[in-house]
Design a protein around this motif. Sequence first.
Motif, PDB file in Angstrom:
ATOM      1  N   LEU A  38      28.582  42.778  42.134  1.00 47.40           N
ATOM      2  CA  LEU A  38      29.760  41.926  41.999  1.00 47.40           C
ATOM      3  C   LEU A  38      29.365  40.455  41.920  1.00 47.40           C
ATOM      4  CD1 LEU A  38      32.818  41.543  41.905  1.00 47.40           C
ATOM      5  CD2 LEU A  38      32.798  41.583  44.437  1.00 47.40           C
ATOM      6  N   ILE A  39      28.436  40.031  42.739  1.00 46.67           N
ATOM      7  CA  ILE A  39      27.975  38.640  42.690  1.00 46.67           C
ATOM      8  C   ILE A  39      27.439  38.318  41.297  1.00 46.67           C
ATOM      9  CG2 ILE A  39      26.243  36.999  43.530  1.00 46.67           C
ATOM     10  CD1 ILE A  39      26.486  38.440  46.282  1.00 46.67           C
ATOM     11  N   GLN A  40      26.590  39.198  40.784  1.00 46.94           N
ATOM     12  CA  GLN A  40      26.003  38.966  39.466  1.00 46.94           C
ATOM     13  C   GLN A  40      27.076  38.930  38.379  1.00 46.94           C
ATOM     14  OE1 GLN A  40      22.062  41.057  38.818  1.00 46.94           O
ATOM     15  NE2 GLN A  40      22.762  42.100  40.682  1.00 46.94           N
ATOM     16  N   LYS A  41      28.023  39.850  38.445  1.00 45.78           N
ATOM     17  CA  LYS A  41      29.106  39.911  37.459  1.00 45.78           C
ATOM     18  C   LYS A  41      29.929  38.626  37.491  1.00 45.78           C
ATOM     19  CE  LYS A  41      33.281  42.671  36.532  1.00 45.78           C
ATOM     20  NZ  LYS A  41      34.402  41.920  37.105  1.00 45.78           N
ATOM     21  N   LEU A  42      30.325  38.186  38.681  1.00 43.06           N
ATOM     22  CA  LEU A  42      31.135  36.975  38.798  1.00 43.06           C
ATOM     23  C   LEU A  42      30.374  35.731  38.339  1.00 43.06           C
ATOM     24  CD1 LEU A  42      32.954  37.719  42.177  1.00 43.06           C
ATOM     25  CD2 LEU A  42      33.965  37.688  39.878  1.00 43.06           C
ATOM     26  N   VAL A 149      32.376  39.381  49.803  1.00 44.75           N
ATOM     27  CA  VAL A 149      31.672  38.770  48.673  1.00 44.75           C
ATOM     28  C   VAL A 149      32.672  38.176  47.684  1.00 44.75           C
ATOM     29  CG1 VAL A 149      30.339  39.360  46.594  1.00 44.75           C
ATOM     30  CG2 VAL A 149      29.510  40.055  48.851  1.00 44.75           C
ATOM     31  N   ARG A 150      33.706  38.932  47.358  1.00 41.40           N
ATOM     32  CA  ARG A 150      34.711  38.439  46.409  1.00 41.40           C
ATOM     33  C   ARG A 150      35.379  37.173  46.954  1.00 41.40           C
ATOM     34  NH1 ARG A 150      36.714  40.464  42.102  1.00 41.40           N
ATOM     35  NH2 ARG A 150      36.085  42.609  42.554  1.00 41.40           N
ATOM     36  N   LEU A 151      35.748  37.187  48.226  1.00 42.30           N
ATOM     37  CA  LEU A 151      36.374  36.027  48.849  1.00 42.30           C
ATOM     38  C   LEU A 151      35.456  34.810  48.783  1.00 42.30           C
ATOM     39  CD1 LEU A 151      38.705  34.834  50.630  1.00 42.30           C
ATOM     40  CD2 LEU A 151      37.302  35.523  52.585  1.00 42.30           C
ATOM     41  N   ALA A 152      34.209  34.982  49.214  1.00 43.03           N
ATOM     42  CA  ALA A 152      33.255  33.866  49.221  1.00 43.03           C
ATOM     43  C   ALA A 152      33.007  33.338  47.814  1.00 43.03           C
ATOM     44  CB  ALA A 152      31.936  34.301  49.862  1.00 43.03           C
ATOM     45  N   MET A 153      32.820  34.237  46.872  1.00 44.15           N
ATOM     46  CA  MET A 153      32.524  33.823  45.503  1.00 44.15           C
ATOM     47  C   MET A 153      33.715  33.123  44.863  1.00 44.15           C
ATOM     48  SD  MET A 153      29.361  34.546  44.745  1.00 44.15           S
ATOM     49  CE  MET A 153      29.338  34.442  42.964  1.00 44.15           C
ATOM     50  N   GLU A 154      34.887  33.749  44.931  1.00 50.22           N
ATOM     51  CA  GLU A 154      36.045  33.219  44.212  1.00 50.22           C
ATOM     52  C   GLU A 154      36.642  31.973  44.855  1.00 50.22           C
ATOM     53  OE1 GLU A 154      38.658  36.600  43.768  1.00 50.22           O
ATOM     54  OE2 GLU A 154      37.489  37.381  42.078  1.00 50.22           O
ATOM     55  N   LYS A 155      36.655  31.907  46.171  1.00 51.86           N
ATOM     56  CA  LYS A 155      37.325  30.793  46.847  1.00 51.86           C
ATOM     57  C   LYS A 155      36.397  29.630  47.181  1.00 51.86           C
ATOM     58  CE  LYS A 155      41.408  32.767  47.376  1.00 51.86           C
ATOM     59  NZ  LYS A 155      42.632  32.239  46.865  1.00 51.86           N
ATOM     60  N   LEU A 156      35.094  29.897  47.347  1.00 48.58           N
ATOM     61  CA  LEU A 156      34.192  28.844  47.817  1.00 48.58           C
ATOM     62  C   LEU A 156      32.987  28.592  46.912  1.00 48.58           C
ATOM     63  CD1 LEU A 156      34.253  29.862  51.591  1.00 48.58           C
ATOM     64  CD2 LEU A 156      35.524  28.011  50.492  1.00 48.58           C
ATOM     65  N   ILE A 157      32.234  29.619  46.605  1.00 50.31           N
ATOM     66  CA  ILE A 157      30.967  29.417  45.895  1.00 50.31           C
ATOM     67  C   ILE A 157      31.188  29.004  44.441  1.00 50.31           C
ATOM     68  CG2 ILE A 157      28.822  30.516  45.126  1.00 50.31           C
ATOM     69  CD1 ILE A 157      28.969  32.232  47.728  1.00 50.31           C
TER      70      ILE A 157
END
Length: 170
Positions: A38-42, A149-157
């Motif tokens: 998911l991290i790689q995809k995002l 992971v989704r929360l961290a990636m989409e909202k912060l990272i």
Amino acid sequence: MTTPSHKEHKHRAPKSVSCMVITCSDTRTPETDTSGQLIQKLLKENGHTVAAYHLVKDEPAQIKDRIAEGTANDTVQAIIINGGTGISRRDSTFEAVDALLEKRLDGFGEVFRYLTYQEIGSPAIMSRATAGIIKGRVLFSTPGSENAVRLAMEKLILPELGHLVKELTK
């Protein structure tokens, strides 16, 4: 004299950042590492590149070795780690990462836990998500669940990744 707003800073930030993704897990395989995938995809969907991906056991020496590999690679600008941030006996990612950070971005963990609290309530206090700077790279360490992971990636990272990398070049 006016100072640039945060929007102007972001506008000047790189649109593509080269990242290393590390999953810390004693049980996952590359095929079952849905959080690392998911991290790689995002990252890719948002115009960033994945320079390297590693799946390691939740062992401090292995984690530190992969981080050292990332900081030695001139193309890696950011390192995103998932897994091992809880409080169980095997969760040692936080200790491995924290010992290496030159500067801490305390706000990342604080805001992550706040957002997590809004979603799941009091269990959010068990997260030891963290971020900081190491050898000119930004490093994020998130829990290993897909939701986290989704929360961290989409909202912060993802919203701040280019901006953080830009700030490190000043």
